[in-house]
Design an enzyme around this catalytic site. Structure first.
Site, PDB file in Angstrom:
ATOM      1  CD  GLU A 304      -3.040  -1.021   0.144  1.00 34.32           C
ATOM      2  OE1 GLU A 304      -3.025  -0.041  -0.628  1.00 34.32           O
ATOM      3  OE2 GLU A 304      -3.887  -1.937   0.068  1.00 34.32           O
ATOM      4  NE  ARG A 308      -3.611   2.831  -0.911  1.00 38.67           N
ATOM      5  CZ  ARG A 308      -4.873   2.752  -0.552  1.00 38.67           C
ATOM      6  NH1 ARG A 308      -5.514   3.825  -0.155  1.00 38.67           N
ATOM      7  NH2 ARG A 308      -5.514   1.593  -0.563  1.00 38.67           N
ATOM      8  CG  ASP A 437      -6.161  -7.212  -7.438  1.00 36.05           C
ATOM      9  OD1 ASP A 437      -5.141  -7.547  -6.823  1.00 36.05           O
ATOM     10  OD2 ASP A 437      -6.934  -6.323  -7.023  1.00 36.05           O
ATOM     11  CD  GLU A 573     -10.590  -1.371  -8.637  1.00 37.10           C
ATOM     12  OE1 GLU A 573     -11.741  -0.997  -8.331  1.00 37.10           O
ATOM     13  OE2 GLU A 573      -9.627  -1.307  -7.855  1.00 37.10           O
ATOM     14  CB  THR A 662      -1.864  -1.214  -9.228  1.00 39.73           C
ATOM     15  OG1 THR A 662      -3.164  -1.785  -9.158  1.00 39.73           O
ATOM     16  CG2 THR A 662      -1.235  -1.143  -7.857  1.00 39.73           C
TER      17      THR A 662
HETATM   18  C1  DMJ Z   1      -6.159   0.657  -4.979  1.00 39.86           C
HETATM   19  O1  DMJ Z   1      -5.362   0.811  -3.884  1.00 39.86           O
HETATM   20  C2  DMJ Z   1      -5.417   0.000  -6.104  1.00 39.86           C
HETATM   21  O2  DMJ Z   1      -6.088   0.206  -7.288  1.00 39.86           O
HETATM   22  C3  DMJ Z   1      -5.228  -1.463  -5.874  1.00 39.86           C
HETATM   23  O3  DMJ Z   1      -4.627  -2.076  -6.958  1.00 39.86           O
HETATM   24  C4  DMJ Z   1      -6.553  -2.121  -5.621  1.00 39.86           C
HETATM   25  N1  DMJ Z   1      -7.272  -1.469  -4.598  1.00 39.86           N
HETATM   26  C5  DMJ Z   1      -7.408  -0.047  -4.606  1.00 39.86           C
HETATM   27  C6  DMJ Z   1      -8.560   0.479  -5.405  1.00 39.86           C
HETATM   28  O4  DMJ Z   1      -9.663  -0.282  -5.449  1.00 39.86           O
END
Ligand code: DMJ
Length: 672
Positions: A304, A308, A437, A573, A662
């Site tokens: 995370e 981020r 994912d 998403e 992501t």
């Molecule tokens: C985000 O932190 C990122 O997109 C991660 O890959 C999946 N979860 C959240 C958003 O849903």
């Protein structure tokens, strides 16, 4: 009409040849006799009245015109021949390309095949440049500056040239080296032949520093303005009640802490830059400069904080060129490194960034597969920028190890991996949702980031998509929506997380980068499903998880929602995939779907005093049960992808130059 002849010798003299006018022209000139005999007689009389010289001139003139006629007939014939041949060539090309494809068939399994609605995806599209006709070629009015001069704007000329090159290849002029294939993938030659390079190059400059000429502003449209308004509203709540904290609690007008690192603020930096919110950006920058301190006795989640914080700082550095963000990125990157000190080199999930210690969660020594395989884009970029190879080495090692592991099912990976043994655990459960994912997403994106040279990544990606097709695709009733379910010890479950909706966008990105055309087809049918996960629900907002009906039942829709799954966390998403689909197809329906979603966020999740909230019940429009939390990814991802979706400017984060991590933070694609 008269023709002046100055050819006669001696004193200038005017000779006239009269031309008999047609009926219309002659009307009104006087008496009018248009009989054939009269016309013949009159012509002959006039010819006789001409001098010898005049007659010779006229005859010569006719002879000259006759010669010209013959010459131009011959050259037109040549041109015509070449046009005819070219069109034959074109036809040949069109016939040969499908043959190339047939050699490597990549067909969806029978139940999902050939949805008539979606027509044929053009055969050439598997290596053709993107459809660009819908996009503005004009520049952006933002300060984002493209790193490469030569590839910035694709013109129709470029498109034609690319098609011609394809034709050349097809004619065998590039023969063996022209195409390699891997189980359905057809890859452009220059993307596939060189071995992966792990060498860290000289420290790099941010992409914006290699700026080029300022571009003409592209006007922001109404829908983009609505996104800016939504962002400002969210920011107002954050600024008033949660400034410098991780997340806003908009209803209680307070905040929550996760890592205590101003998560929302950092996640939102590049969004503000992209939306052109200069004032807000400057204010946030001041906070980063004066108040962001990583030397804290706090446990953070490696994944995370990488996607981020590290990702957010790196992309902001690239967009703004401000070295403050790179310094901060280096700091957090270094502090996260202890996570890799494990017996297997598979990182622990948690790191204490002040103490420099790392550990797995209290109850297990496992890490999540998605987490350990979705930190690579960021660490690799950090190595490239700093010239320090340790970051890249650490994350590349993880990928190499996972590449060799057994326990996969046709490329699909289990959800856990042990940090001691380095082996997958809890075998037999396969999903494209939570815990797996972004493993799939980062296979493709690392391959793109590194210049499409790391073949193992591509192999794993292609194999996995084949695995998805083989094991996880089903169709629902009554609408026959193709969805991605889960497999648990051989049993198919019709459950699909909203998280899976990253997949259409990723598939489209792969197809855009030259992978199999049927990936695009699959992307098209899956994004329709993701949209239906919103449209079939009372609030028009998707729940966290849906179950699809496999059998038609009267009064039942495709999508069923269980009480425990009916929350919505403002996730990105679907909007993310809509953005990719619009960029690559130009089909406005994707913008319209995104617009509906934005309106429903405004209707059901907007808190009047500032901010947006996740909700507990997407099935109850009269009381969606606000949860009192605004996730940082709403600003980092959801609103950013909305803004980009509504834009017609392909240079607003050009997908041939940037790859999104992501968490929607764009990082540059490495150029050799
Ligand atoms: C985000 O932190 C990122 O997109 C991660 O890959 C999946 N979860 C959240 C958003 O849903």
């Amino acid at each position: 009409a008269a023709m002046y002849s100055g050819a006669a010798a001696g004193p200038p003299r005017r000779d006239f040849i009269s031309v008999t006018l047609g009926p219309e022209e002659a009307v009104g000139v006087g008496g009018y006799n248009n009989s054939k005999a009269w016309r013949r007689r009159s012509c002959w009389r006039k010819w006789k009245q001409l001098s010898r010289l005049q007659r010779s001139v006229i005859l010569l003139l006719f002879a000259f015109l006759a010669v010209c006629g013959v010459i131009s007939y011959t050259s037109m014939g040549e041109a015509w021949k070449s046009i005819t041949n070219k069109s034959l060539d074109d036809q040949r090309t069109e016939q040969e390309i499908p043959r190339l494809k047939l050699a490597n068939p990549a067909v969806l399994p029978a139940p999902q095949k050939a949805d008539a609605n979606h027509g044929d995806y053009p055969e050439l599209s598997l290596q053709k440049p993107p459809k660009l006709s819908h996009v503005r070629r004009g520049p952006s009015n933002l300060q984002i500056k493209a790193p490469q001069r030569d590839t910035r704007v694709k013109t129709r000329h470029d498109t034609m040239r690319a098609v011609e090159e394809l034709v050349q290849e097809d004619k065998g002029e590039k023969t063996e080296k022209s195409i390699i294939s891997w189980r359905g993938a057809v890859i452009e030659p220059d993307q596939s032949t060189e071995p992966p390079s792990n060498k860290i190059m000289e420290p790099e400059k941010p992409s914006s520093v290699e700026a080029e000429d300022q571009k003409e502003p592209v006007p922001i449209n109404e829908r983009q303005l609505a996104v800016i308004e939504a962002f400002r509203h969210a920011w107002k709540g954050y600024k008033e009640f949660a400034w410098g904290h991780d997340e806003l609690k908009p209803l209680s007008k307070s905040y929550s802490e996760w890592f205590g690192l101003g998560l929302t603020l950092i996640d939102a930096l590049d969004t503000m830059w992209i939306l052109g919110l200069k004032e807000e950006f400057e204010e946030a920058r001041k906070w980063v400069a004066n108040d962001l301190v990583f030397d804290k006795n706090v446990d953070v989640n490696l994944f995370e904080s990488t996607i981020r914080i590290l990702g957010g700082l790196l992309s902001t550095y690239h967009l703004s060129g401000d070295s403050l963000f790179l310094e901060k990125a280096k700091d957090i990157g270094n502090r996260l490194m202890p996570a890799f000190k494990t017996p297997s080199k598979i990182p622990y999930s948690d790191v204490n960034i002040g103490r420099g210690t790392a550990h797995p969660p209290r109850w297990t020594s496992d890490s999540t597969v998605a987490e350990v395989t979705s930190i690579q884009l960021e660490f690799r970029e950090l190595s490239r920028l700093t010239g320090d190879e340790k970051f890249q080495k650490a994350v590349d090692q993880v990928m190499k190890h996972v590449h060799t592991l057994s326990g996969k099912n046709d490329g699909l990976v289990p959800m856990f991996i042990n940090t001691n043994s380095g082996q997958f655990t809890h075998l037999g459960v396969y999903t494209l949702g939570a815990r797996a994912d972004s493993y799939y997403e980062y296979l493709l994106k690392q391959w793109i980031q590194g210049g499409k040279k790391e073949n193992e990544l591509l192999e794993d990606y292609m194999r996995a998509i084949e695995g998805v097709k083989k094991h996880l695709l089903q169709r629902s009733e009554p609408k026959k929506l193709t969805f991605v379910g889960e497999l648990a010890h051989g049993h198919f479950s019709a459950k699909m997380d909203h998280l899976v909706c990253f997949l259409p966008g990723t598939l489209a990105l792969g197809a855009h980068n030259g992978l199999a055309a049927d990936h695009m087809k699959l992307a098209e049918i899956l994004i329709e499903t993701c949209y239906q996960m919103y449209a079939q629900v009372e609030t028009g907002l998707s729940p966290e998880i849906v179950h699809f009906n496999l059998h038609a039942q009267k009064g039942h829709k495709d999508v069923e929602v269980k009480p425990a799954d009916r929350h919505n966390l403002l996730r990105p998403e679907t909007v993310e995939s809509l953005f990719y689909m619009y960029r690559f197809t130009g089909d406005k329906k994707y913008q319209d779907w995104g617009w509906e979603i934005l309106q429903n966020f405004n209707r059901y999740t907007r808190v009047p005093t500032g901010g947006y909230t996740s909700i507990n019940n997407v099935q109850n429009p009269s009381n969606p049960e606000p949860r009192d939390k605004m996730e940082s990814f709403f600003l980092g991802e959801t609103l950013k992808y909305m803004f980009l979706l509504f834009s017609d400017d392909i240079d607003l984060i050009n997908l041939d130059k940037y790859v999104f991590n992501t968490e929607a933070h764009p990082l540059p694609i490495w150029v050799p």
